[in-house]
Scaffold this active site. Structure first.
Site, short mmCIF file in Angstrom:
data_model
loop_
_atom_site.label_atom_id
_atom_site.label_comp_id
_atom_site.label_asym_id
_atom_site.label_seq_id
_atom_site.Cartn_x
_atom_site.Cartn_y
_atom_site.Cartn_z
N ARG A 109 0.73 -1.23 0.07
CA ARG A 109 0.10 0.21 0.32
C ARG A 109 1.36 1.41 -0.42
NH1 ARG A 109 -5.80 1.55 3.44
NH2 ARG A 109 -6.24 -0.17 2.13
N HIS A 136 -7.33 0.68 -6.68
CA HIS A 136 -7.66 -0.25 -5.28
C HIS A 136 -8.15 -1.59 -5.92
CE1 HIS A 136 -7.80 -1.23 -1.01
NE2 HIS A 136 -8.77 -0.26 -0.73
N GLN A 139 -9.98 -4.31 -3.13
CA GLN A 139 -11.39 -3.84 -3.36
C GLN A 139 -11.94 -4.19 -3.21
OE1 GLN A 139 -12.28 -1.92 0.04
NE2 GLN A 139 -14.04 -2.67 -0.42
N ASP A 225 -16.72 7.21 -1.96
CA ASP A 225 -16.31 6.82 -1.02
C ASP A 225 -16.12 8.06 0.04
OD1 ASP A 225 -13.44 5.94 0.09
OD2 ASP A 225 -12.30 6.04 -2.18
N CYS A 265 -16.29 1.26 0.34
CA CYS A 265 -15.18 0.52 0.77
C CYS A 265 -15.27 0.57 2.45
CB CYS A 265 -13.87 1.08 -0.17
SG CYS A 265 -12.90 2.42 -0.15
N ARG A 293 -13.31 -8.77 1.53
CA ARG A 293 -12.00 -8.79 1.44
C ARG A 293 -10.73 -9.62 1.54
NH1 ARG A 293 -9.62 -3.14 1.62
NH2 ARG A 293 -7.92 -4.63 0.49
N1 NVA Z 1 -9.54 6.39 -1.35
C1 NVA Z 1 -9.76 6.15 -0.08
C2 NVA Z 1 -9.67 4.63 0.09
C3 NVA Z 1 -9.01 4.07 1.23
C4 NVA Z 1 -9.60 2.66 1.80
C5 NVA Z 1 -8.16 6.38 0.20
O1 NVA Z 1 -7.44 6.22 -0.77
O2 NVA Z 1 -7.80 6.86 0.99
N1 CP Z 2 -11.08 -0.33 2.24
C1 CP Z 2 -10.24 -0.65 3.24
O1 CP Z 2 -8.58 -0.41 1.98
O2 CP Z 2 -9.52 -0.73 4.25
P1 CP Z 2 -8.64 0.33 4.51
O3 CP Z 2 -7.63 1.81 4.48
O4 CP Z 2 -8.82 -0.30 6.91
O5 CP Z 2 -6.90 -1.16 4.94
#
Ligand code: NVA
Ligand code: CP
Length: 310
Positions: A109, A136, A139, A225, A265, A293
């Site tokens: 990540r 992502h 997800q 989101d 998500c 997930r």
């Molecule tokens: N769009 C959000 C998703 C979090 C799971 C982010 O990138 O923070």
């Molecule tokens: N939806 C998701 O990826 O959650 P986290 O940021 O908690 O991993």
């Protein structure tokens, strides 16, 4: 690059797999989930190690990958920017060369997609995108499995995206192109989806709406989101103003199909991108989404490490 390394299957964006590979993965997810629910031991990844690299915060991604890997008999190594040399300017390419000599699989990540691509290009083992600024895929893999569980095939259906043209929106767009559904998108001005960033040339699967209510009309699934994704916190005040009309509310759900689902998500901000009555209401499947997930990623890890089973 090590000879043969280009043959490694990575999962860096949704379009890295084909429709028939998704059909296989959704089938495996269902089987793996059923076994888990029946307390049946399934440990095909004994002696395999997953390295998880987090340069951004996580709850679901961390727990789902870690629990999933242990359940399959493997183990995990957890690294963050702060407690590794990733935060001390060791080149990503060198980190990839080292880490991928010691583990069987890597989940990352991070910020820019180019970073995960640089890692993958120098990795001896498969790399999975656990979220970047652009995508992502894990997800959306779980979200579409969740849709199928509740409503059957997503092909030919309408998914309404209300909110930011972000990593989730880009990945939905790739999924629409590959799996044959239509994406209705409504974002505030200045936050639109960019098909080039999304990496999609066929835009016939997307319809753009100025008004979020129009995007939701007739939708089989309404999804949103956070208004401010990780890494964009400095824009928070500006975004709160720009996104004020992009809160998924009961009115939006009322113009969707009567059996429409709501997804998010997570993490969610009730009263911002979604009304509490929607996310905590009967059409919401957000907890199934979160749980799935783990099941979907177990199927993905099995596929990347062992190929097709049976
Ligand atoms: N769009 C959000 C998703 C979090 C799971 C982010 O990138 O923070
Ligand atoms: N939806 C998701 O990826 O959650 P986290 O940021 O908690 O991993």
């Amino acid at each position: 690059m090590t000879p043969g390394m280009s043959l490694i299957k990575h999962y860096l964006q949704f379009k890295d797999l084909r429709a028939e590979e998704y059909a296989y993965l959704f089938d495996r997810t269902r089987i793996i989930k059923t076994r888990f629910k029946n307390y049946e031991k399934y440990t095909p990844l004994v002696d395999r190690t997953l390295a998880m690299i987090f340069e951004k915060a996580s709850t679901r991604t961390r727990v789902s990958f870690e629990a999933g890997m242990y359940q399959m008999g493997g183990s995990v190594v957890h690294l963050t920017t702060g407690d590794s040399h990733l935060g001390r300017a060791e080149p990503i390419e060198d980190s990839a060369r080292v880490i991928s000599r010691m583990v069987d699989l890597v989940m990352i990540r991070t910020y820019e997609q180019t970073k995960i691509e640089a890692f993958a290009a120098n990795s001896r083992v498969p790399v999975i995108n656990g979220l970047t600024n652009e995508y992502h895929p894990c997800q959306i893999l779980a979200d579409i499995f969740t849709y199928i569980e509740h409503r059957g095939s997503i092909a030919g259906k309408v998914v309404a995206w209300v909110g930011d043209g972000n990593n989730m929106a880009n990945t939905w767009l790739q999924a629409a192109d590959i799996l044959g559904f239509t994406l209705h998108v409504s974002t505030p001005t200045g936050y639109e989806i960019d098909a080039r960033v999304a990496g999609v040339t066929n835009t016939s699967c997307v319809k753009v709406f100025k008004n979020p209510l129009d995007a939701c009309r007739g939708a089989h699934l309404v999804t949103t989101d956070v208004w401010t994704s990780m890494g964009f916190e400095a824009e928070n005040a500006e975004r709160l103003k720009a996104f004020a009309d992009w809160c998924v509310d009961r009115e939006m759900m009322s113009v969707a199909q009567t059996d429409a689902l709501f997804m998010h998500c997570l993490p969610a901000h009730r009263g911002e991108e979604v009304e509490a009555e929607v996310i905590d209401g009967p059409q919401s499947v957000v907890w199934d989404e979160a749980e799935n997930r783990m099941h979907a990623q177990k199927a993905l890890m099995e596929f990347l490490l062992l190929g097709r089973i049976g």
